[in-house]
Scaffold this active site. Structure first.
Site, PDB file in Angstrom:
ATOM      1  N   ASN A  92       7.692  -0.612   4.783  1.00 33.69           N
ATOM      2  CA  ASN A  92       6.320  -0.751   4.309  1.00 33.69           C
ATOM      3  C   ASN A  92       6.210  -0.363   2.844  1.00 33.69           C
ATOM      4  O   ASN A  92       6.663   0.714   2.444  1.00 33.69           O
ATOM      5  CB  ASN A  92       5.389   0.153   5.130  1.00 33.69           C
ATOM      6  CG  ASN A  92       3.952   0.064   4.672  1.00 33.69           C
ATOM      7  OD1 ASN A  92       3.251  -0.893   4.975  1.00 33.69           O
ATOM      8  ND2 ASN A  92       3.500   1.070   3.920  1.00 33.69           N
ATOM      9  N   GLU A  93       5.634  -1.255   2.061  1.00 34.28           N
ATOM     10  CA  GLU A  93       5.305  -0.979   0.657  1.00 34.28           C
ATOM     11  C   GLU A  93       6.412  -0.240  -0.089  1.00 34.28           C
ATOM     12  O   GLU A  93       6.246   0.916  -0.511  1.00 34.28           O
ATOM     13  CB  GLU A  93       4.001  -0.187   0.560  1.00 34.28           C
ATOM     14  CG  GLU A  93       2.791  -0.968   1.007  1.00 34.28           C
ATOM     15  CD  GLU A  93       1.472  -0.257   0.747  1.00 34.28           C
ATOM     16  OE1 GLU A  93       0.435  -0.933   0.790  1.00 34.28           O
ATOM     17  OE2 GLU A  93       1.489   0.977   0.498  1.00 34.28           O
ATOM     18  N   HIS A 128       7.781   3.281   7.713  1.00 37.54           N
ATOM     19  CA  HIS A 128       6.464   3.323   7.067  1.00 37.54           C
ATOM     20  C   HIS A 128       6.315   4.674   6.360  1.00 37.54           C
ATOM     21  O   HIS A 128       5.652   5.586   6.851  1.00 37.54           O
ATOM     22  CB  HIS A 128       5.354   3.111   8.101  1.00 37.54           C
ATOM     23  CG  HIS A 128       4.043   2.707   7.495  1.00 37.54           C
ATOM     24  ND1 HIS A 128       3.322   1.614   7.925  1.00 37.54           N
ATOM     25  CD2 HIS A 128       3.311   3.243   6.486  1.00 37.54           C
ATOM     26  CE1 HIS A 128       2.215   1.489   7.223  1.00 37.54           C
ATOM     27  NE2 HIS A 128       2.187   2.489   6.341  1.00 37.54           N
ATOM     28  N   GLN A 140       0.737   8.487  10.756  1.00 37.93           N
ATOM     29  CA  GLN A 140      -0.697   8.665  10.544  1.00 37.93           C
ATOM     30  C   GLN A 140      -1.488   8.749  11.846  1.00 37.93           C
ATOM     31  O   GLN A 140      -2.610   9.238  11.849  1.00 37.93           O
ATOM     32  CB  GLN A 140      -1.241   7.515   9.694  1.00 37.93           C
ATOM     33  CG  GLN A 140      -0.724   7.530   8.265  1.00 37.93           C
ATOM     34  CD  GLN A 140      -1.268   6.374   7.453  1.00 37.93           C
ATOM     35  OE1 GLN A 140      -0.637   5.325   7.349  1.00 37.93           O
ATOM     36  NE2 GLN A 140      -2.445   6.539   6.878  1.00 37.93           N
TER      37      GLN A 140
END
Length: 400
Positions: free
Chosen positions: A153-154, A110, A18
């Site tokens: 991540n998640e 991620h 990102q």
């Protein structure tokens, strides 16, 4: 007055794809622009080159921690080919954090993977566990001195992304991109529930990575879980428990032998007899369509503590998509008050990392802004918002 414990981590989080820019060998980069409605990440925030400036902003504001990620697609652009230069780059990031007095919280995955990994079946492929274990073995030597390592991540959101990618390849798909961070908004369908079969595979992957990290580093090891902070309508308690297992508890239970678990919370949703209720239209709804619910953080922490049996918690993401920074400060202040109450009631919370440090590429879209710092996408100039100063002052005081 809400006080936080001594040694509490205060900071902000980012994800490599990102903010870094030009993550050319990743699966996500390959899909950008191919799906209607999906914007490209391009140079993103050019943080690959400007990471020191970003960390300096955090340190100057009075914060003491920074969560950032290592990009697998840069480390291993083709199977078995390891980039020593990229390993050195991420070690320089770790050293820079230490130099500036920031505790690094390092995420190893991620959402994005090497394109070759996706092409050989990704997380559902026969070699997925071994592939990720080898990557973690490769990265482990540069983690010397790092206290907090997030394997993935998640994974519950990653399971949704894997399921959506699979659906896009089917004849039934309508071909329209739906970002996992944008919730049901108007006529769009709600996000699908995570596939438990994918979730169980990710638990296996996480445990393999944890084993490597415990053998080769001295870090605390965990992963982060997206918490939807479900609240049951009268009579819907059983439905809520059923949904919690699919959306969260499978992953929280997978973290029970970890050293910590990351809580990621943004909003809350009601559960009725028929399931999850859509966010009602309201002027206060965020830029990603979610309800303005700063109380969600307290709900998320209490639920996580209950399911994991009191495992240490790190708030690895909490924030709001808004173009109004006064609302960001108001939201964050109230969220911290709810967090403080959960701590007072016995939750073992070690830190608060805001999402996000920068206004960045939001998984297919540029419009939602979560950052404490605005970024000019032409010049990459960083402009700290009042919320960064406010959070730094809060960290110095250690109380609300």
């Amino acid at each position: 007055m809400t006080e936080f414990p001594p040694g509490f981590l205060w900071g902000a989080s980012t994800a490599p794809h990102q903010i870094e820019g030009n993550n050319l060998n990743s699966d996500f980069w390959a899909n950008e622009g191919r799906i209607p409605g999906m914007e490209r990440s391009g140079d993103a925030c050019d943080s690959y080159h400007r990471y020191r400036e970003d960390m300096q902003l955090l340190a100057d504001a009075g914060l003491n921690s920074y969560r950032f990620g290592i990009e697998w697609a840069r480390i291993e652009p083709v199977p078995g080919l390891v980039s020593r230069a990229e390993l050195a780059h991420y070690r320089r990031m770790i050293d820079t954090a230490f130099e500036l007095g920031l505790t690094p919280v390092v995420t190893l995955h991620h959402f994005t993977s090497p394109l070759w990994f996706a092409q050989e079946g990704g997380w559902l492929g026969e070699r997925a566990v071994d592939r990720f274990r080898t990557y973690v073995e490769t990265v482990a030597p540069i983690l010397d001195g790092v206290e907090w390592v997030v394997t993935m991540n998640e994974p519950n959101m990653l399971a949704i992304m894997v399921g959506m990618a699979r659906a896009m390849q089917s004849a039934q798909a309508d071909g329209q991109w739906q970002s996992p961070t944008l919730d049901n908004d108007g006529p769009r369908p709600a996000l699908p529930a995570p596939d438990t079969a994918i979730g169980e595979r990710l638990v296996d992957v996480h445990r393999a990575a944890r084993e490597v990290l415990r053998e080769r580093t001295g870090a605390k090891v965990g992963w982060t879980v997206a918490n939807r902070a479900f609240v049951a309508r009268p009579g819907a308690e059983e439905k809520k428990r059923e949904l919690e297992h699919v959306w969260e508890d499978l992953y929280l239970e997978g973290s029970r032998d970890d050293d910590f678990v990351g809580v990621q919370s943004y909003s809350s949703q009601w559960v009725g007899a028929d399931g999850i209720e859509p966010y009602p239209p309201h002027p206060d709804n965020t830029l990603v369509g979610t309800a303005y619910r700063p109380d969600a953080l307290g709900i998320a922490v209490r639920h996580t503590a209950e399911v994991t049996g009191g495992l240490p918690i790190l708030i690895t993401e909490n924030g709001i998509a808004t173009g109004d920074d006064t609302r960001r400060i108001a939201y964050t202040g109230e969220a911290l008050e709810h967090l403080g109450k959960a701590i007072a009631d016995g939750a073992d919370v070690r830190g608060y990392l805001h999402w996000s440090l920068l206004d960045n590429y939001e998984w297919g879209h540029w419009a939602p802004t979560f950052g404490l710092v605005e970024v000019d996408r032409e010049t990459f100039e960083r402009s700290p918002k009042p919320s960064l100063t406010w959070l730094g002052e809060t960290a110095r005081r250690g109380r609300i």
